[in-house]
Design a protein around this motif. Structure first.
Motif, PDB file in Angstrom:
ATOM      1  N   PRO A 225       9.941  15.216 -30.827  1.00 21.71           N
ATOM      2  CA  PRO A 225      10.544  14.557 -32.333  1.00 21.71           C
ATOM      3  C   PRO A 225       9.899  15.463 -33.062  1.00 21.71           C
ATOM      4  O   PRO A 225       8.316  15.873 -32.577  1.00 21.71           O
ATOM      5  N   VAL A 226      10.441  15.657 -34.398  1.00 25.33           N
ATOM      6  CA  VAL A 226       9.661  15.356 -35.134  1.00 25.33           C
ATOM      7  C   VAL A 226       7.819  14.713 -35.439  1.00 25.33           C
ATOM      8  O   VAL A 226       8.056  13.550 -35.222  1.00 25.33           O
ATOM      9  N   LEU A 227       7.143  15.900 -35.779  1.00 25.79           N
ATOM     10  CA  LEU A 227       5.847  14.881 -35.817  1.00 25.79           C
ATOM     11  C   LEU A 227       4.980  15.048 -36.618  1.00 25.79           C
ATOM     12  O   LEU A 227       5.259  16.287 -38.239  1.00 25.79           O
ATOM     13  N   GLY A 243      13.475  19.201 -22.860  1.00 26.64           N
ATOM     14  CA  GLY A 243      13.972  20.380 -23.506  1.00 26.64           C
ATOM     15  C   GLY A 243      13.004  21.583 -24.502  1.00 26.64           C
ATOM     16  O   GLY A 243      11.878  21.627 -23.491  1.00 26.64           O
ATOM     17  N   HIS A 244      12.801  21.953 -25.720  1.00 31.48           N
ATOM     18  CA  HIS A 244      11.781  23.245 -25.885  1.00 31.48           C
ATOM     19  C   HIS A 244      10.901  22.281 -26.118  1.00 31.48           C
ATOM     20  O   HIS A 244      10.878  21.224 -26.681  1.00 31.48           O
ATOM     21  N   ILE A 245       9.398  23.334 -27.456  1.00 33.15           N
ATOM     22  CA  ILE A 245       8.348  22.175 -27.875  1.00 33.15           C
ATOM     23  C   ILE A 245       8.322  23.375 -29.195  1.00 33.15           C
ATOM     24  O   ILE A 245       6.611  22.984 -29.517  1.00 33.15           O
ATOM     25  N   SER A 246       9.030  23.164 -29.520  1.00 32.68           N
ATOM     26  CA  SER A 246       9.310  23.855 -31.334  1.00 32.68           C
ATOM     27  C   SER A 246       8.533  23.274 -31.884  1.00 32.68           C
ATOM     28  O   SER A 246       7.244  23.115 -32.562  1.00 32.68           O
ATOM     29  N   PRO A 247       8.949  22.071 -32.067  1.00 38.09           N
ATOM     30  CA  PRO A 247       7.965  21.342 -33.392  1.00 38.09           C
ATOM     31  C   PRO A 247       6.662  20.845 -33.126  1.00 38.09           C
ATOM     32  O   PRO A 247       5.862  20.400 -34.415  1.00 38.09           O
ATOM     33  N   VAL A 248       6.347  21.786 -31.802  1.00 40.08           N
ATOM     34  CA  VAL A 248       4.067  21.283 -32.111  1.00 40.08           C
ATOM     35  C   VAL A 248       4.001  22.711 -33.073  1.00 40.08           C
ATOM     36  O   VAL A 248       2.837  22.478 -33.506  1.00 40.08           O
ATOM     37  N   ILE A 249       5.056  23.832 -33.317  1.00 40.22           N
ATOM     38  CA  ILE A 249       4.601  24.796 -33.787  1.00 40.22           C
ATOM     39  C   ILE A 249       4.098  24.650 -35.446  1.00 40.22           C
ATOM     40  O   ILE A 249       3.287  25.105 -36.104  1.00 40.22           O
TER      41      ILE A 249
END
Length: 429
Positions: A225-227, A243-249
């Motif tokens: 999720p959005v973090l 899914g992908h891990i783009s929210p961590v960037i």
């Protein structure tokens, strides 16, 4: 006679005046603990199996023949308020020792309305967490970890607006994470790991003060999720996230990232590998297929440990990892990498890299010459870095099939035994 009567009347008036003074003078007495608070402590102790209250434990010191707040040496594990207006003392903190107390947390706990901290971790409290916990409106710390609590997270927890630390880890809690937990704007640490929580992780971006989020070892699914942007430690490992891990960037303050043992897939973006202060990244045991290159050397990065084993990473080994100046431990084993081991890897193993795991890939060709060094007798031996690895994942570990040769003996086709490790697929010579 008149004089005697006058003297008697004067004495009576004096006694009356003294009586009035005594009646209207406030009594100077020490404040005592509020009776209802004492009843809660009694219920708390009564809810515990007496056999588990061992000598020298905190609960063993609770002797209700004495006042909980006034008698020094007794009632270990509690703190009290001492009002200046001489009103009754109140219980403000309960911090029990990990003595193995076996029992139930009394619903009367909700009557301790001045409580700011409740910590009963590392015991054997069982059953549901009482719903009355929602009455503790002053609570800033709630730590019930490493117990046997079951059932759902009480919905009333979202009413504890001053809560800064919520640790319910290592219990048997089930159900979903309350969607409106984001209402707890004061939270700094949220630790719900090692339970049986299910469903999707709610949007937690509103928890802007949160620096530690650990939801590992549950049954959580869906996407990352959005973090909260101020996170420093994030662990979502051992779930079924996809899914992908783009929210961590966007997590520019992150120092530790663990997303291992999920079903995450796709590209590992270079923005993840170049988070400015991250020290450890574990993305192992997922379904990633590609690792994006880091285009130029980065002396400013803090990354030291990268674990990406047991994915589906394919293609050539990523040469750009040598651009991360502080990197010292790399695990790319159990993937689908092919081709030769870059000579740049050998140079790093001769300097800053302390361990490198490449077993179970599709590698071919010779190892870089710098992986080995010659001893005084001219024999080729592995550099010390290759020996200082955990036994569990050791590059020297033997398996049933094949051999990946680390070092050639000088002028011969024979290998020294300690210079070889095994693999099912690699064909490096």
């Amino acid at each position: 006679m008149a004089k005697q009567l006058h003297s008697l009347l004067s004495s009576c008036l004096l006694l009356g005046t003294l009586s009035m003074v005594l009646v209207h003078t406030p009594a100077q007495v020490h404040s005592i603990t509020l009776e209802s608070d004492i009843e809660v402590l009694q219920a708390l102790k009564q809810g515990i199996d007496p056999v588990s209250i061992v000598r020298n434990s905190y609960l063993h010191s609770w002797d209700f023949a004495f006042d909980p707040c006034e008698d020094a040496g007794l009632f270990q594990g509690i703190l009290c308020t001492f009002p200046t207006d001489k009103s009754a003392n109140r219980i403000m903190a309960i911090d029990l020792d990990p003595a193995g107390y076996d029992g139930f947390l009394t619903p009367m706990i909700g009557n301790l309305t001045e409580l700011t901290s409740l910590s009963i971790s590392r015991n054997n409290f069982r059953g549901p967490i009482p719903e009355t916990i929602a009455n503790l409106q002053r609570l800033t710390r709630l730590s019930l970890s490493q117990n046997l609590f079951s059932g759902r997270i009480p919905r009333g927890i979202i009413d504890l607006k001053h809560l800064e630390i919520l640790d319910l880890s290592q219990n048997h809690l089930s159900g979903k994470i309350p969607a409106d937990i984001t209402a707890l704007r004061s939270l700094v640490q949220l630790i719900l790991s090692n339970n049986a929580l299910s469903g999707k992780i709610p949007d937690l971006s509103g928890l802007w003060q949160l620096n530690t989020l650990d939801l590992s070892s549950n049954n959580l699914d869906g996407n990352v999720p959005v973090l909260p942007i101020n996170l420093r430690k994030l662990s979502l490992s051992h779930n079924v996230l996809s899914g992908h891990i783009s929210p961590v960037i966007v997590l520019q303050r992150l120092t530790a990232l663990d997303l291992s043992d999920n079903r995450l897939s796709g590209l590992v973006r270079q923005e993840v590998l170049t988070l400015p202060v991250v020290v450890r990244i574990n993305i192992s045991n997922n379904q990633f297929t590609e690792m994006e290159a880091i285009p130029y050397p980065r002396e400013d990065l803090q990354l030291r440990v990268l674990d990406a084993h047991a994915n589906r990473l394919r293609g050539r080994l990523p040469i750009s990892l040598v651009n991360i100046a502080n990197l010292s431990s790399i695990d790319l084993s159990h993937n689908q990498f092919s081709g030769r081991i870059p000579s740049e890897y050998g140079a790093k193993l001769g300097s800053s890299w302390k361990s490198l795991f490449l077993e179970d890939n599709f590698l071919i060709g010779n190892l870089p010459a710098t992986v080995c060094r010659r001893d005084s007798g001219g024999q080729s031996q592995p550099r010390p870095q290759l020996l200082k690895v955990p036994t569990k994942h050791s590059v020297l570990q033997r398996r049933a099939k094949g051999k990946l040769r680390l070092c050639w003996a000088a002028r011969s086709q024979h290998l020294r035994r300690y210079c070889e490790f095994t693999t099912d697929r690699n064909k490096v010579q």
